[in-house]
Scaffold this motif. Sequence first.
Motif, PDB file in Angstrom:
ATOM      1  N   SER A  64      20.354  13.970  27.115  1.00 25.32           N
ATOM      2  CA  SER A  64      21.093  13.071  28.136  1.00 25.32           C
ATOM      3  C   SER A  64      20.430  13.498  29.156  1.00 25.32           C
ATOM      4  O   SER A  64      20.314  14.739  29.572  1.00 25.32           O
ATOM      5  N   LEU A  79      17.323  13.436  18.100  1.00 26.53           N
ATOM      6  CA  LEU A  79      18.256  12.659  19.093  1.00 26.53           C
ATOM      7  C   LEU A  79      17.248  13.237  20.368  1.00 26.53           C
ATOM      8  O   LEU A  79      16.962  14.447  20.565  1.00 26.53           O
ATOM      9  N   LEU A  93      15.209   8.988  16.566  1.00 30.02           N
ATOM     10  CA  LEU A  93      15.925   8.116  17.485  1.00 30.02           C
ATOM     11  C   LEU A  93      15.301   8.508  18.892  1.00 30.02           C
ATOM     12  O   LEU A  93      16.113   8.431  19.853  1.00 30.02           O
ATOM     13  N   LEU A 115      24.119   6.972  24.922  1.00 27.92           N
ATOM     14  CA  LEU A 115      24.035   7.048  23.536  1.00 27.92           C
ATOM     15  C   LEU A 115      25.266   8.270  23.047  1.00 27.92           C
ATOM     16  O   LEU A 115      25.987   7.795  22.010  1.00 27.92           O
ATOM     17  N   TYR A 116      25.302   9.199  23.611  1.00 22.07           N
ATOM     18  CA  TYR A 116      26.447  10.086  23.164  1.00 22.07           C
ATOM     19  C   TYR A 116      27.833   9.470  23.448  1.00 22.07           C
ATOM     20  O   TYR A 116      28.802   9.897  22.808  1.00 22.07           O
ATOM     21  N   ASN A 137      19.896  -0.260  23.881  1.00 24.38           N
ATOM     22  CA  ASN A 137      19.025   0.419  22.966  1.00 24.38           C
ATOM     23  C   ASN A 137      19.770   1.729  22.591  1.00 24.38           C
ATOM     24  O   ASN A 137      19.889   2.215  21.536  1.00 24.38           O
ATOM     25  N   LYS A 138      20.120   2.521  23.810  1.00 24.21           N
ATOM     26  CA  LYS A 138      20.678   3.803  23.625  1.00 24.21           C
ATOM     27  C   LYS A 138      22.111   3.695  23.065  1.00 24.21           C
ATOM     28  O   LYS A 138      22.369   4.498  22.039  1.00 24.21           O
ATOM     29  N   ALA A 139      22.764   2.613  23.385  1.00 27.57           N
ATOM     30  CA  ALA A 139      24.121   2.395  22.922  1.00 27.57           C
ATOM     31  C   ALA A 139      23.956   2.096  21.455  1.00 27.57           C
ATOM     32  O   ALA A 139      25.122   2.653  20.607  1.00 27.57           O
ATOM     33  N   THR A 140      23.200   1.407  21.026  1.00 25.22           N
ATOM     34  CA  THR A 140      23.224   0.835  19.634  1.00 25.22           C
ATOM     35  C   THR A 140      22.781   2.197  18.662  1.00 25.22           C
ATOM     36  O   THR A 140      23.143   2.325  17.655  1.00 25.22           O
ATOM     37  N   LYS A 141      21.714   2.889  19.191  1.00 28.21           N
ATOM     38  CA  LYS A 141      21.419   4.228  18.430  1.00 28.21           C
ATOM     39  C   LYS A 141      22.598   5.075  18.553  1.00 28.21           C
ATOM     40  O   LYS A 141      22.633   5.666  17.072  1.00 28.21           O
ATOM     41  N   GLY A 142      23.403   5.149  19.387  1.00 28.82           N
ATOM     42  CA  GLY A 142      24.656   5.996  19.259  1.00 28.82           C
ATOM     43  C   GLY A 142      25.576   5.568  18.118  1.00 28.82           C
ATOM     44  O   GLY A 142      26.065   6.208  17.305  1.00 28.82           O
TER      45      GLY A 142
END
Length: 260
Positions: free
Chosen positions: A8, A5, A166, A88-89, A203-208
Amino acid sequence: MLVLLPPSEGKAPSGRGAPLKPESLSLPGLAEARQAVLDELVELCVGDEEKAREVLGLSEGLRGEVAKNAVLRTAGARPAGEIYTGVLYDALDLASLDTAAKRRAARSLLVFSGLWGAVRVTDRIPSYRCSMGVKLPGLGALGGHWRTPMAAVLPEAAGNGLVLDLRSSAYAAAWKPKGEVAGRTASVRVLHAPTRKVVSHFNKATKGRIVRSLLLAGAAPKGPAELVEALRDLGYAVEAEAPGRAGTAWALDVLVDEVH
Protein backbone atom coordinates in the motif's frame (compact mmCIF):
# COMPACT_ATOMS: atom_id res chain seq x y z
CA MET A 1 -0.75 -21.47 -3.44
CA LEU A 2 1.40 -18.33 -3.53
CA VAL A 3 -0.46 -15.00 -3.66
CA LEU A 4 1.49 -12.00 -4.94
CA LEU A 5 0.22 -8.67 -3.57
CA PRO A 6 1.18 -5.04 -4.14
CA PRO A 7 2.05 -2.99 -1.05
CA SER A 8 0.00 0.00 0.00
CA GLU A 9 1.21 3.54 -0.61
CA GLY A 10 0.11 4.61 2.85
CA LYS A 11 1.33 2.65 5.84
CA ALA A 12 0.54 2.38 9.52
CA PRO A 13 3.04 3.88 12.00
CA SER A 14 5.96 1.66 13.01
CA GLY A 15 5.02 1.69 16.67
CA ARG A 16 7.41 0.95 19.53
CA GLY A 17 8.43 -2.60 18.76
CA ALA A 18 11.99 -3.87 18.43
CA PRO A 19 13.80 -2.44 15.39
CA LEU A 20 14.28 -4.15 12.06
CA LYS A 21 16.37 -7.34 11.95
CA PRO A 22 17.13 -7.73 8.24
CA GLU A 23 18.43 -11.26 8.74
CA SER A 24 15.02 -12.35 10.06
CA LEU A 25 13.13 -11.50 6.86
CA SER A 26 11.81 -14.26 4.63
CA LEU A 27 13.43 -15.02 1.27
CA PRO A 28 17.04 -14.63 2.49
CA GLY A 29 18.24 -14.78 -1.11
CA LEU A 30 17.07 -11.17 -1.41
CA ALA A 31 19.19 -10.01 1.56
CA GLU A 32 22.02 -8.41 -0.42
CA ALA A 33 19.65 -6.53 -2.72
CA ARG A 34 17.60 -5.38 0.27
CA GLN A 35 20.69 -4.07 2.04
CA ALA A 36 21.71 -2.09 -1.03
CA VAL A 37 18.32 -0.34 -1.22
CA LEU A 38 18.16 0.23 2.53
CA ASP A 39 21.64 1.75 2.65
CA GLU A 40 21.01 4.12 -0.22
CA LEU A 41 17.51 5.10 0.89
CA VAL A 42 18.68 5.95 4.41
CA GLU A 43 21.69 7.88 3.10
CA LEU A 44 19.47 9.83 0.71
CA CYS A 45 16.98 10.75 3.43
CA VAL A 46 19.59 11.65 6.05
CA GLY A 47 21.07 14.14 3.60
CA ASP A 48 19.33 16.77 1.45
CA GLU A 49 15.63 16.66 2.31
CA GLU A 50 14.55 18.42 -0.89
CA LYS A 51 16.55 16.05 -3.07
CA ALA A 52 15.10 13.07 -1.20
CA ARG A 53 11.58 14.40 -1.65
CA GLU A 54 12.18 14.84 -5.38
CA VAL A 55 13.67 11.36 -5.83
CA LEU A 56 10.84 9.72 -3.90
CA GLY A 57 8.15 11.75 -5.69
CA LEU A 58 6.71 13.17 -2.49
CA SER A 59 4.49 16.22 -2.28
CA GLU A 60 5.08 18.99 0.25
CA GLY A 61 2.44 17.42 2.47
CA LEU A 62 4.41 14.18 2.61
CA ARG A 63 7.69 15.79 3.66
CA GLY A 64 7.58 13.83 6.94
CA GLU A 65 8.09 10.59 5.01
CA VAL A 66 11.71 11.60 4.41
CA ALA A 67 12.38 11.76 8.15
CA LYS A 68 10.66 8.39 8.56
CA ASN A 69 13.03 6.80 6.03
CA ALA A 70 16.06 8.38 7.70
CA VAL A 71 15.54 6.28 10.86
CA LEU A 72 14.56 2.97 9.27
CA ARG A 73 17.33 1.07 11.05
CA THR A 74 16.22 2.12 14.54
CA ALA A 75 12.45 2.57 14.10
CA GLY A 76 10.10 0.05 15.62
CA ALA A 77 9.06 -2.88 13.45
CA ARG A 78 5.70 -4.61 13.17
CA PRO A 79 4.40 -7.50 11.07
CA ALA A 80 4.07 -6.38 7.46
CA GLY A 81 0.40 -7.38 7.57
CA GLU A 82 -0.11 -4.61 10.13
CA ILE A 83 2.07 -2.03 8.34
CA TYR A 84 0.32 -2.17 4.96
CA THR A 85 -3.03 -0.38 4.92
CA GLY A 86 -5.29 0.98 2.17
CA VAL A 87 -8.21 -0.35 0.18
CA LEU A 88 -6.95 -3.86 -0.59
CA TYR A 89 -5.69 -4.48 2.95
CA ASP A 90 -8.85 -3.05 4.52
CA ALA A 91 -10.91 -5.53 2.48
CA LEU A 92 -8.54 -8.39 3.29
CA ASP A 93 -8.70 -7.49 7.02
CA LEU A 94 -6.04 -9.92 8.18
CA ALA A 95 -6.59 -9.15 11.86
CA SER A 96 -10.15 -10.52 11.81
CA LEU A 97 -9.32 -13.84 10.15
CA ASP A 98 -9.75 -16.99 12.19
CA THR A 99 -6.65 -18.84 13.38
CA ALA A 100 -6.55 -21.33 10.51
CA ALA A 101 -6.96 -18.59 7.90
CA LYS A 102 -4.17 -16.56 9.52
CA ARG A 103 -1.87 -19.56 9.21
CA ARG A 104 -2.77 -19.86 5.55
CA ALA A 105 -2.07 -16.15 5.06
CA ALA A 106 1.36 -16.49 6.68
CA ARG A 107 2.24 -19.33 4.30
CA SER A 108 0.76 -18.00 1.07
CA LEU A 109 0.82 -14.18 0.96
CA LEU A 110 3.84 -12.36 -0.43
CA VAL A 111 3.85 -8.55 -0.55
CA PHE A 112 6.10 -6.90 -3.13
CA SER A 113 8.02 -3.77 -2.12
CA GLY A 114 10.41 -1.27 -3.63
CA LEU A 115 12.50 -1.43 -0.45
CA TRP A 116 12.29 -5.07 0.64
CA GLY A 117 11.70 -6.80 -2.69
CA ALA A 118 9.06 -9.10 -1.23
CA VAL A 119 8.07 -10.00 2.34
CA ARG A 120 5.68 -12.34 4.10
CA VAL A 121 2.88 -10.71 6.10
CA THR A 122 4.50 -12.02 9.28
CA ASP A 123 7.89 -10.39 8.55
CA ARG A 124 8.54 -7.51 10.93
CA ILE A 125 9.34 -4.26 9.11
CA PRO A 126 9.23 -0.54 9.95
CA SER A 127 6.92 1.88 8.19
CA TYR A 128 8.64 3.38 5.11
CA ARG A 129 8.08 5.22 1.85
CA CYS A 130 9.75 3.89 -1.29
CA SER A 131 7.71 2.73 -4.27
CA MET A 132 8.91 0.36 -6.98
CA GLY A 133 8.82 3.27 -9.45
CA VAL A 134 11.58 5.17 -7.61
CA LYS A 135 14.99 5.67 -9.25
CA LEU A 136 17.63 5.90 -6.55
CA PRO A 137 20.75 7.85 -7.59
CA GLY A 138 23.16 4.96 -7.12
CA LEU A 139 20.97 1.96 -7.95
CA GLY A 140 18.72 3.35 -10.66
CA ALA A 141 15.16 2.13 -11.20
CA LEU A 142 14.15 -0.26 -8.44
CA GLY A 143 12.12 -2.43 -10.79
CA GLY A 144 15.33 -3.21 -12.66
CA HIS A 145 17.34 -3.58 -9.46
CA TRP A 146 15.05 -6.37 -8.25
CA ARG A 147 14.71 -8.41 -11.44
CA THR A 148 17.87 -10.50 -11.14
CA PRO A 149 17.57 -11.46 -7.44
CA MET A 150 13.84 -12.06 -7.84
CA ALA A 151 14.43 -14.36 -10.80
CA ALA A 152 16.76 -16.43 -8.62
CA VAL A 153 14.53 -16.57 -5.53
CA LEU A 154 10.85 -16.45 -6.54
CA PRO A 155 10.58 -19.70 -8.53
CA GLU A 156 11.60 -21.63 -5.41
CA ALA A 157 9.11 -19.64 -3.30
CA ALA A 158 6.39 -20.51 -5.83
CA GLY A 159 7.01 -24.22 -5.28
CA ASN A 160 4.85 -26.54 -7.37
CA GLY A 161 1.51 -24.87 -6.82
CA LEU A 162 -0.68 -22.09 -8.14
CA VAL A 163 0.67 -18.53 -8.30
CA LEU A 164 -2.12 -15.96 -7.95
CA ASP A 165 -0.78 -12.64 -9.19
CA LEU A 166 -2.68 -9.60 -7.90
CA ARG A 167 0.13 -7.06 -8.30
CA SER A 168 -0.12 -3.72 -10.05
CA SER A 169 1.98 -3.24 -13.18
CA ALA A 170 4.84 -1.41 -11.40
CA TYR A 171 5.37 -4.33 -9.01
CA ALA A 172 4.77 -6.99 -11.64
CA ALA A 173 7.81 -5.57 -13.48
CA ALA A 174 10.10 -6.80 -10.69
CA TRP A 175 9.36 -10.46 -11.40
CA LYS A 176 7.60 -12.06 -14.33
CA PRO A 177 6.97 -15.79 -13.94
CA LYS A 178 8.45 -17.74 -16.80
CA GLY A 179 8.26 -21.22 -18.26
CA GLU A 180 6.59 -23.86 -16.16
CA VAL A 181 5.86 -21.41 -13.33
CA ALA A 182 4.07 -19.08 -15.75
CA GLY A 183 1.86 -21.95 -16.86
CA ARG A 184 0.44 -22.24 -13.33
CA THR A 185 0.17 -18.49 -12.77
CA ALA A 186 -3.12 -16.61 -12.93
CA SER A 187 -3.30 -12.82 -13.05
CA VAL A 188 -6.58 -11.16 -12.17
CA ARG A 189 -8.35 -8.07 -13.43
CA VAL A 190 -11.51 -6.76 -11.79
CA LEU A 191 -13.97 -5.25 -14.25
CA HIS A 192 -17.14 -3.24 -13.74
CA ALA A 193 -19.51 -5.65 -15.46
CA PRO A 194 -21.79 -3.12 -17.25
CA THR A 195 -18.89 -1.10 -18.71
CA ARG A 196 -16.11 -3.73 -18.83
CA LYS A 197 -13.70 -1.12 -17.46
CA VAL A 198 -11.18 -1.37 -14.64
CA VAL A 199 -11.82 1.13 -11.84
CA SER A 200 -8.97 1.44 -9.37
CA HIS A 201 -10.85 1.56 -6.05
CA PHE A 202 -13.13 -1.42 -6.43
CA ASN A 203 -10.39 -3.28 -8.30
CA LYS A 204 -8.27 -3.17 -5.13
CA ALA A 205 -11.18 -3.84 -2.77
CA THR A 206 -12.37 -6.84 -4.75
CA LYS A 207 -8.86 -8.32 -4.86
CA GLY A 208 -8.72 -8.02 -1.08
CA ARG A 209 -12.09 -9.77 -0.78
CA ILE A 210 -11.00 -12.53 -3.14
CA VAL A 211 -7.93 -13.31 -1.04
CA ARG A 212 -9.97 -13.19 2.15
CA SER A 213 -12.59 -15.54 0.70
CA LEU A 214 -9.96 -18.06 -0.39
CA LEU A 215 -8.21 -17.97 2.99
CA LEU A 216 -11.43 -18.38 4.99
CA ALA A 217 -12.65 -21.20 2.76
CA GLY A 218 -9.35 -23.03 3.01
CA ALA A 219 -9.35 -23.27 -0.77
CA ALA A 220 -6.26 -24.90 -2.23
CA PRO A 221 -6.56 -24.78 -6.01
CA LYS A 222 -3.67 -26.58 -7.67
CA GLY A 223 -3.71 -24.49 -10.84
CA PRO A 224 -5.52 -21.70 -12.68
CA ALA A 225 -8.41 -23.88 -13.89
CA GLU A 226 -9.08 -25.05 -10.33
CA LEU A 227 -8.86 -21.41 -9.15
CA VAL A 228 -11.61 -20.40 -11.57
CA GLU A 229 -13.87 -23.12 -10.16
CA ALA A 230 -13.01 -22.21 -6.56
CA LEU A 231 -13.85 -18.54 -7.15
CA ARG A 232 -17.13 -19.42 -8.84
CA ASP A 233 -18.02 -21.68 -5.92
CA LEU A 234 -17.37 -18.68 -3.64
CA GLY A 235 -19.85 -16.58 -5.62
CA TYR A 236 -17.57 -14.60 -7.93
CA ALA A 237 -18.39 -14.09 -11.59
CA VAL A 238 -15.21 -15.13 -13.41
CA GLU A 239 -14.33 -15.23 -17.07
CA ALA A 240 -11.19 -17.09 -18.10
CA GLU A 241 -9.68 -18.77 -21.08
CA ALA A 242 -6.72 -21.09 -21.07
CA PRO A 243 -3.68 -19.54 -22.80
CA GLY A 244 -2.98 -20.67 -26.33
CA ARG A 245 0.58 -21.79 -25.66
CA ALA A 246 2.56 -23.41 -22.90
CA GLY A 247 4.50 -21.24 -20.48
CA THR A 248 1.94 -18.43 -20.57
CA ALA A 249 0.02 -17.14 -17.55
CA TRP A 250 -3.75 -17.33 -17.40
CA ALA A 251 -5.68 -14.05 -17.41
CA LEU A 252 -8.83 -14.03 -15.25
CA ASP A 253 -11.51 -11.34 -15.31
CA VAL A 254 -13.66 -11.00 -12.20
CA LEU A 255 -16.88 -9.10 -12.97
CA VAL A 256 -18.41 -6.81 -10.38
CA ASP A 257 -21.78 -5.10 -10.79
CA GLU A 258 -21.40 -2.34 -8.21
CA VAL A 259 -18.61 0.18 -7.92
CA HIS A 260 -17.69 0.25 -4.22
